[in-house]
Design a protein around this motif. Structure first.
Motif, mmCIF file in Angstrom:
data_model
loop_
_atom_site.group_PDB
_atom_site.id
_atom_site.type_symbol
_atom_site.label_atom_id
_atom_site.label_comp_id
_atom_site.label_asym_id
_atom_site.label_seq_id
_atom_site.Cartn_x
_atom_site.Cartn_y
_atom_site.Cartn_z
ATOM 1 N N ARG C 45 -17.560 -4.889 4.556
ATOM 2 C CA ARG C 45 -16.303 -5.005 3.806
ATOM 3 C C ARG C 45 -15.284 -5.830 4.575
ATOM 4 O O ARG C 45 -14.447 -6.519 3.986
ATOM 5 C CB ARG C 45 -15.756 -3.610 3.495
ATOM 6 C CG ARG C 45 -16.556 -2.883 2.430
ATOM 7 C CD ARG C 45 -16.049 -1.468 2.248
ATOM 8 N NE ARG C 45 -14.755 -1.452 1.565
ATOM 9 C CZ ARG C 45 -14.640 -1.355 0.243
ATOM 10 N NH1 ARG C 45 -15.737 -1.333 -0.514
ATOM 11 N NH2 ARG C 45 -13.452 -1.313 -0.321
ATOM 12 N N LEU C 50 -12.496 -7.410 2.006
ATOM 13 C CA LEU C 50 -11.915 -6.256 1.300
ATOM 14 C C LEU C 50 -11.163 -5.356 2.263
ATOM 15 O O LEU C 50 -10.162 -4.735 1.921
ATOM 16 C CB LEU C 50 -13.038 -5.445 0.630
ATOM 17 C CG LEU C 50 -13.553 -6.004 -0.699
ATOM 18 C CD1 LEU C 50 -14.695 -5.152 -1.210
ATOM 19 C CD2 LEU C 50 -12.446 -6.087 -1.725
ATOM 20 N N ARG C 73 -13.994 -17.452 -0.983
ATOM 21 C CA ARG C 73 -14.376 -16.532 -2.084
ATOM 22 C C ARG C 73 -15.280 -17.248 -3.074
ATOM 23 O O ARG C 73 -16.159 -16.645 -3.672
ATOM 24 C CB ARG C 73 -13.118 -16.030 -2.788
ATOM 25 C CG ARG C 73 -12.362 -15.043 -1.934
ATOM 26 C CD ARG C 73 -11.387 -14.234 -2.758
ATOM 27 N NE ARG C 73 -10.605 -13.368 -1.847
ATOM 28 C CZ ARG C 73 -9.277 -13.284 -1.884
ATOM 29 N NH1 ARG C 73 -8.593 -13.997 -2.759
ATOM 30 N NH2 ARG C 73 -8.625 -12.501 -1.055
ATOM 31 N N SER C 82 -20.986 0.305 -5.320
ATOM 32 C CA SER C 82 -20.804 0.495 -6.781
ATOM 33 C C SER C 82 -21.264 -0.783 -7.485
ATOM 34 O O SER C 82 -21.098 -1.879 -6.964
ATOM 35 C CB SER C 82 -19.328 0.770 -7.070
ATOM 36 O OG SER C 82 -18.530 -0.101 -6.294
ATOM 37 N N GLY C 84 -20.289 -2.571 -9.953
ATOM 38 C CA GLY C 84 -19.379 -3.656 -10.282
ATOM 39 C C GLY C 84 -19.501 -4.091 -11.723
ATOM 40 O O GLY C 84 -19.094 -5.197 -12.082
ATOM 41 N N ASN C 101 -14.946 -15.339 -14.049
ATOM 42 C CA ASN C 101 -14.243 -15.161 -12.767
ATOM 43 C C ASN C 101 -14.666 -16.218 -11.767
ATOM 44 O O ASN C 101 -13.894 -16.602 -10.892
ATOM 45 C CB ASN C 101 -14.586 -13.773 -12.188
ATOM 46 C CG ASN C 101 -13.368 -12.858 -12.276
ATOM 47 O OD1 ASN C 101 -12.240 -13.338 -12.391
ATOM 48 N ND2 ASN C 101 -13.615 -11.578 -12.275
ATOM 49 N N ASP D 86 -11.966 0.558 -13.505
ATOM 50 C CA ASP D 86 -12.400 -0.608 -12.720
ATOM 51 C C ASP D 86 -12.564 -0.239 -11.264
ATOM 52 O O ASP D 86 -13.457 -0.729 -10.574
ATOM 53 C CB ASP D 86 -11.363 -1.741 -12.843
ATOM 54 C CG ASP D 86 -11.463 -2.398 -14.213
ATOM 55 O OD1 ASP D 86 -12.500 -2.152 -14.880
ATOM 56 O OD2 ASP D 86 -10.535 -3.110 -14.604
ATOM 57 N N GLY D 90 -16.297 -0.515 -9.415
ATOM 58 C CA GLY D 90 -16.439 -1.622 -8.491
ATOM 59 C C GLY D 90 -15.970 -2.951 -9.026
ATOM 60 O O GLY D 90 -15.930 -3.944 -8.304
ATOM 61 N N SER D 91 -15.601 -3.010 -10.326
ATOM 62 C CA SER D 91 -15.187 -4.353 -10.815
ATOM 63 C C SER D 91 -13.838 -4.742 -10.250
ATOM 64 O O SER D 91 -13.491 -5.920 -10.200
ATOM 65 C CB SER D 91 -15.156 -4.387 -12.344
ATOM 66 O OG SER D 91 -15.322 -3.123 -12.889
ATOM 67 N N GLU D 93 -13.072 -4.516 -7.142
ATOM 68 C CA GLU D 93 -13.407 -5.287 -5.935
ATOM 69 C C GLU D 93 -13.781 -6.718 -6.315
ATOM 70 O O GLU D 93 -13.349 -7.680 -5.690
ATOM 71 C CB GLU D 93 -14.585 -4.616 -5.210
ATOM 72 C CG GLU D 93 -14.218 -3.361 -4.458
ATOM 73 C CD GLU D 93 -15.429 -2.593 -3.956
ATOM 74 O OE1 GLU D 93 -16.567 -3.071 -4.195
ATOM 75 O OE2 GLU D 93 -15.248 -1.531 -3.349
ATOM 76 N N GLN D 94 -14.561 -6.830 -7.398
ATOM 77 C CA GLN D 94 -14.950 -8.190 -7.804
ATOM 78 C C GLN D 94 -13.726 -9.005 -8.190
ATOM 79 O O GLN D 94 -13.623 -10.188 -7.872
ATOM 80 C CB GLN D 94 -15.925 -8.116 -8.987
ATOM 81 C CG GLN D 94 -17.286 -7.583 -8.615
ATOM 82 C CD GLN D 94 -17.922 -8.377 -7.473
ATOM 83 O OE1 GLN D 94 -17.723 -9.583 -7.350
ATOM 84 N NE2 GLN D 94 -18.651 -7.686 -6.616
ATOM 85 N N LEU D 95 -12.766 -8.344 -8.856
ATOM 86 C CA LEU D 95 -11.553 -9.078 -9.255
ATOM 87 C C LEU D 95 -10.798 -9.552 -8.027
ATOM 88 O O LEU D 95 -10.353 -10.697 -7.942
ATOM 89 C CB LEU D 95 -10.658 -8.148 -10.100
ATOM 90 C CG LEU D 95 -9.383 -8.772 -10.680
ATOM 91 C CD1 LEU D 95 -9.739 -9.856 -11.685
ATOM 92 C CD2 LEU D 95 -8.512 -7.716 -11.335
ATOM 93 N N LEU D 96 -10.729 -8.674 -7.001
ATOM 94 C CA LEU D 96 -9.984 -9.045 -5.791
ATOM 95 C C LEU D 96 -10.713 -10.132 -5.015
ATOM 96 O O LEU D 96 -10.112 -10.918 -4.293
ATOM 97 C CB LEU D 96 -9.783 -7.811 -4.892
ATOM 98 C CG LEU D 96 -8.849 -6.731 -5.442
ATOM 99 C CD1 LEU D 96 -8.813 -5.537 -4.517
ATOM 100 C CD2 LEU D 96 -7.457 -7.283 -5.646
ATOM 101 N N LEU D 97 -12.054 -10.182 -5.178
ATOM 102 C CA LEU D 97 -12.821 -11.171 -4.401
ATOM 103 C C LEU D 97 -13.057 -12.451 -5.187
ATOM 104 O O LEU D 97 -13.743 -13.349 -4.721
ATOM 105 C CB LEU D 97 -14.172 -10.563 -3.993
ATOM 106 C CG LEU D 97 -14.088 -9.470 -2.931
ATOM 107 C CD1 LEU D 97 -15.490 -8.981 -2.583
ATOM 108 C CD2 LEU D 97 -13.387 -9.972 -1.681
ATOM 109 N N VAL D 232 -7.970 -0.638 -2.273
ATOM 110 C CA VAL D 232 -9.411 -0.916 -2.180
ATOM 111 C C VAL D 232 -9.841 -0.930 -0.723
ATOM 112 O O VAL D 232 -11.006 -0.808 -0.404
ATOM 113 C CB VAL D 232 -9.710 -2.286 -2.845
ATOM 114 C CG1 VAL D 232 -11.068 -2.789 -2.460
ATOM 115 C CG2 VAL D 232 -9.556 -2.155 -4.327
#
Lengths: 60, 250, 207, 233
Positions: C45, C50, C73, C82, C84, C101, D86, D90-91, D93-97, D232
Motif C-alpha cells: 500500500r 495509498l 498512476r 477487496s 474493487g 477511469n 465504495d 475497494g472501488s 481505492e481504485q478511484l484514489l489511484l 483509506v
C-alpha cells in the motif's frame, strides 16, 4: 494607588447583591484554571512512566 | 528556504528551548493574573448602571477573545501540519484543542452568569454568545474526530482537515448568526457595556488579566506540547537518554 | 521503473521494516514474503501510494513520486484484498467504469477480457449473484485492461481454483516477459516460468 | 454497446460522465438509499404537529424552521450511501489511484448523489409545507432555498462522510462534525421564508445561498479528497 472599594469583607463577599453570579463565574474560572495546571503535570508523570516501561521492555 | 522550517519544526529543539523559558513564563503569568484579578475584583469602583456584576467582564471578555485566538492558532498549526507535514505543529494543535474548548466554555458560562443579573435570563440568543456556542461545538467535534481514529497519524490528519474546513466556515457562521440576530431582535445588548467609554481605572485591570490569560494559555500549551513530544518521540535517542538521567525526578 | 530507498514504517509500536532499499525494472517479478502481520500489505500500500505513513523515498522512473503522480498512476495497477468491484453492478458496468477511469472506452476489449476469464456468460448479471471466486476473476479481468506496466498484486491467488491459478501465473510471466513488472505477495508456492526475486520481511528483521 | 471495438480515448468530461452514470446506477440499484431519507423527512415533519398543537397559527409560525431542520437531518442520513459501499468493496481505492483528476470525480459523485437524494427531498417539500399550513406566498422562497441549500448540505455532509468512512460506528460522529458547519445554510434558508412572511424581498438571501453553494462546490472537493486519502490510509 486605587483604594479598596468595599467597607468590609462581608460587603466584598456580597458583591453588591450579585454575589452568586460574580463568585459563581470566578468559581468556574478557578476550577478550570486549576484543572489546566494539574492536568499537564499528571499527564507528564503518566507519559514518563509509560516511556520508561517501554524502554525496559525494549531492553529485554 | 525549507531547511529552517524543518529545523524549527524539530520537536527536540522546541523541547530544549522551552525547558529554560517555561518557569519564567509561569511566574510572569501568575503575577499578572493575581494583580489583575485582585485589582479588578476589589479596587475598581462599581459600575453606575450594573453595580458590581460587571467584574465578570474581566474574565468573560479575555475568554471570548482567547477562544477565537486559540482557534486561529490551531488553524495555523493544522495548515502547517497538512501542507509541510511538520509533526510538531500537529502536537501543538492537539494541545490547543483542549485549552480552546475550556476558554470557549468559560466564556459561555461567564457570559450567561453575567446575563442573569443584567437581563434576567441565563441565556439570550445574542449573536456573539451564539457564535461562541458554535465555536465550542466545532472544538468538541475536532477533539471527537481526533480520538475516533485508532491510528494516531490518521487521527491528526483528519482533525487538521476538519480544523481547516472549520476556519473557512467560522467567519461565515458568525456573519450568518449576526444577520439572523438582527432578524429577530434589536442589536445585541452585550456589546454595549464593553464598548462604552470606560475610564482608565476600569480598563487597566482588564489589561493585566488579559495578558495573564494569554500567558496562562501559552504556559499550559507548552507543558502539554512537551508531554506530547515526549510521547511522540519516545523511540528517539534523546528522549530515552533524557529519561534515564537521574535528575528527572517525577 | 519503481525504486525505493530507505523505506521505514512503524505501526502500533512495532517497526515493520527500516532502511529497505530495492528497485524493480522491466521484465522482473518481485515477491514480498513474510509471516502474517510482517507488513507485506502495508509495504504494497505504501508502494502504490495509498498509505502515506512512511519515511524514505519512492521514485518512479527516476523522479520522486509526488512529482510524477499522474504518470505513476497511469502506469501502475494495484489489486488489493477487496475486489474493487461494486456488487450491485454487472461485470460489464464495473469494467466500463474501470476503463473510463483509465481514460478510454473499449467494450470489445472488455468482452475479450471477460472471455479470457471465463465470465462471458455472466456479463450482464449483477456481481452479488456470483461466487467469491467469480467476483475475484472479474477483478482480475481488469489486469489486461489496465494497460499498466507495473502490477502490484496483494494475494492475487486467494479464492481461485487450480486452473485459474495456473492461468494467472502464466499471465504474470507473460506480462513480465513483455516488458512489464510485477510486485506481489502470496502464500501460494509460485511456479513461474520466469525469474523470481524475493524479499523476505521476516529474515530482514526490523534492524 | 459499440461493438466496433475501436478504442476511443476518453477526455476528462467523458470519464466524469462514466462516474456520474455509475453513481446513479449504484443508488438506483439500492432504492432504500433514496426512499429511507425521504420517509424520515416526511415522518419527522409530521411528528411536529403531533408533538405540539395542530392549529394552523402555531404551525405556520414554525413551518420554515421545522422543514429546514428535518431536511438538513434527512440529508445527513442519506450521506451513508455515498462512500460506504465504495469503501467496503475497494472501488474507493481504485478511484484514489486513478490517473483522473480526483477533484472533479468527487464533485460529480456527490452531485450525482444529490440528484437522487436531495432533489426528491425538494420536490416533496410542498406537500409537507401544506401539512404545516405554510402561507401561500412562502412556498416559492422555501423551494428555492432548499434547491440552493441541499447541494451545499450534500457537499458538507460528504466532507464529514469522507472523514468518518473508515471508522466503525460513525453515524453520530458524522452529525457532530457536520451540523455546526451547515448552520449558515439553515439560517439563510429559513430566513428567506421569514423575510417573505415579513413582506420583504428574499432575492438578497437567495444570492447569499447561491454564493454559499458556489463556495462549497469549489472548496469542498479538496477537503473530501484529503479526507478520503486519510480514511483509506
Amino acid at each position: 494607588m486605587p483604594q479598596f472599594q468595599f467597607d468590609s469583607l462581608g460587603d466584598f463577599l456580597s458583591m453588591g447583591g450579585d454575589a452568586f453570579f460574580v463568585w459563581g463565574a470566578y468559581a468556574f474560572f478557578a476550577v478550570s484554571m486549576i484543572w489546566h495546571i494539574i492536568q499537564p503535570g499528571m499527564q507528564r508523570r503518566k507519559v514518563i512512566r509509560l516511556v520508561r516501561a517501554r524502554m525496559q521492555r525494549d531492553q529485554q | 528556504m525549507w531547511q529552517w522550517l524543518y529545523r524549527l519544526g524539530s520537536p527536540k529543539l522546541f523541547y530544549d528551548m522551552t525547558t529554560g523559558f517555561l518557569p519564567w513564563l509561569t511566574i510572569v503569568t501568575y503575577f499578572l493574573l493575581i494583580v489583575g484579578l485582585v485589582w479588578g475584583l476589589g479596587f475598581v469602583p462599581p459600575d453606575y448602571q450594573m453595580g458590581d456584576n460587571f467584574r465578570i467582564a474581566y474574565i468573560h471578555i479575555p475568554m471570548s477573545v482567547g477562544a477565537m485566538g486559540i482557534y486561529a492558532m490551531m488553524a495555523c498549526m493544522a495548515a502547517m501540519h497538512m501542507i509541510w507535514n511538520i509533526k510538531l505543529a500537529d502536537l501543538v494543535a492537539r494541545s490547543c484543542a483542549a485549552l480552546g474548548a475550556t476558554y470557549c466554555a468559560l466564556s459561555l458560562v461567564t457570559g450567561s452568569l453575567w446575563g442573569k443579573p443584567t437581563w434576567g435570563t441565563y441565556w439570550i440568543w445574542d449573536a456573539r454568545l451564539t457564535s461562541m456556542l458554535i465555536l465550542l461545538f466545532v472544538f468538541i467535534a475536532i477533539m471527537a474526530l481526533r480520538s475516533a481514529y485508532d491510528s494516531e497519524n490518521s487521527g491528526s490528519k483528519a482533525a487538521s482537515v476538519l480544523t481547516l474546513v472549520g476556519v473557512v466556515n467560522l467567519p461565515i457562521i458568525h456573519y450568518s448568526v449576526v444577520w439572523w440576530n438582527t432578524l429577530h431582535q434589536g442589536d445585541s445588548i452585550l456589546g454595549v457595556s464593553s464598548q462604552s467609554a470606560n475610564p482608565p481605572e476600569v480598563w487597566s485591570p482588564a489589561f493585566f488579566v488579559g495578558l495573564g490569560l494569554i500567558g496562562f494559555f501559552f504556559q499550559a500549551l507548552i507543558r502539554r506540547t512537551r508531554n506530547e513530544i515526549l510521547l511522540h518521540e519516545r523511540r528517539s535517542q534523546w528522549v530515552q537518554q533524557l529519561l534515564t538521567s537521574k535528575q528527572l525526578q517525577e | 521503473m519503481l525504486s525505493a530507498s530507505g523505506l521505514y514504517c512503524e505501526r502500533d509500536e512495532r517497526v515493520l521494516f527500516s532502511r529497505l532499499d530495492f528497485d524493480i525494472s522491466a521484465g522482473r517479478v518481485l515477491q514480498i514474503q513474510g509471516s502474517n502481520g510482517s507488513g507485506k500489505t502495508t509495504l504494497l500500500r505504501i508502494l502504490c501510494g495509498l498509505n502515506a505513513d512512511y519515511e524514505g523515498e519512492l521514485r518512479w522512473e527516476g523522479k520522486l513520486i509526488n512529482a510524477t503522480v499522474e504518470h505513476f498512476r497511469a502506469g501502475m495497477f494495484y489489486l488489493g484484498h477487496s475486489p474493487g468491484i461494486n456488487k450491485a453492478l454487472t461485470p460489464m458496468q464495473n469494467l466500463r467504469w474501470f476503463c473510463a477511469n483509465r481514460g478510454f472506452a473499449d467494450d470489445a476489449a472488455i468482452i475479450a477480457a471477460l472471455e479470457e476469464f471465463g465470465l462471458s456468460v455472466y456479463r450482464d448479471i449483477p456481481c452479488f449473484q456470483m461466487s467469491a471466486g467469480q467476483q475475484r476473476r472479474v477483478s482480475l479481468a481488469r489486469l489486461p485492461l489496465s494497460g499498466a506496466s507495473l502490477w502490484i498484486l496483494d494475494e492475487p491467488f486467494t479464492a481461485l481454483d487450480r486452473r485459474a491459478v495456473a492461468d494467472l501465473e502464466a499471465r504474470i510471466a507473460e506480462h513480465a516477459s513483455s516488458g512489464g513488472a510485477v510486485i506481489l505477495t502470496t502464500h501460494h508456492p509460485l511456479q513461474l516460468s520466469c525469474a523470481l526475486e524475493i524479499i523476505n520481511l521476516d529474515e530482514r528483521g526490523p534492524q | 454497446m459499440n461493438l466496433s471495438g475501436s478504442r476511443q480515448t476518453l477526455g476528462t468530461g467523458a470519464s466524469l460522465a462514466a462516474t456520474l452514470q455509475r453513481e446513479l446506477l449504484i443508488i438506483l440499484r439500492s432504492p432504500g438509499d433514496i426512499v429511507n431519507p425521504l420517509m424520515f423527512y416526511v415522518i419527522a415533519v409530521s411528528l411536529f404537529p403531533l408533538g405540539g398543537q395542530a392549529d394552523a397559527e402555531w404551525l405556520s409560525g414554525i413551518a420554515a424552521g421545522v422543514i429546514w431542520v428535518t431536511a438538513l437531518l434527512a440529508v445527513m442520513l442519506s450521506m451513508e450511501s455515498l462512500f460506504r459501499s465504495d469503501y467496503e468493496d475497494g472501488s474507493l481505492e481504485q478511484l484514489l489511484l486513478s490517473p483522473q483528476p480526483l477533484y472533479f470525480h468527487l464533485l460529480v459523485k456527490v452531485l450525482g448523489h444529490w440528484l437522487l437524494t436531495g432533489l426528491p427531498l425538494v420536490l416533496l417539500t410542498p406537500v409537507l409545507a401544506m401539512m404545516l399550513a405554510l402561507p401561500g406566498e412562502a412556498y416559492w422562497p422555501l423551494l428555492l432555498g432548499l434547491l440552493l441549500g441541499t447541494p451545499t448540505l450534500n457537499l458538507i455532509g460528504a466532507i464529514g462522510m469522507a472523514l468518518t468512512v473508515g471508522l466503525k460506528r460513525s453515524g453520530v460522529l458524522l452529525a457532530v462534525l457536520v451540523l455546526p458547519l451547515s448552520i449558515p445554510v439553515l439560517v439563510f434558508g429559513s430566513g428567506m421564508v421569514q423575510t417573505t412572511l415579513n413582506g420583504l424581498p428574499y432575492t438578497g438571501l437567495a444570492a447569499v445561498l447561491g454564493a454559499l453553494l458556489v463556495m462549497t462546490v469549489s472548496l469542498a472537493p479538496l477537503a473530501i479528497g484529503a479526507a478520503l486519502r486519510i480514511s483509506v490510509n
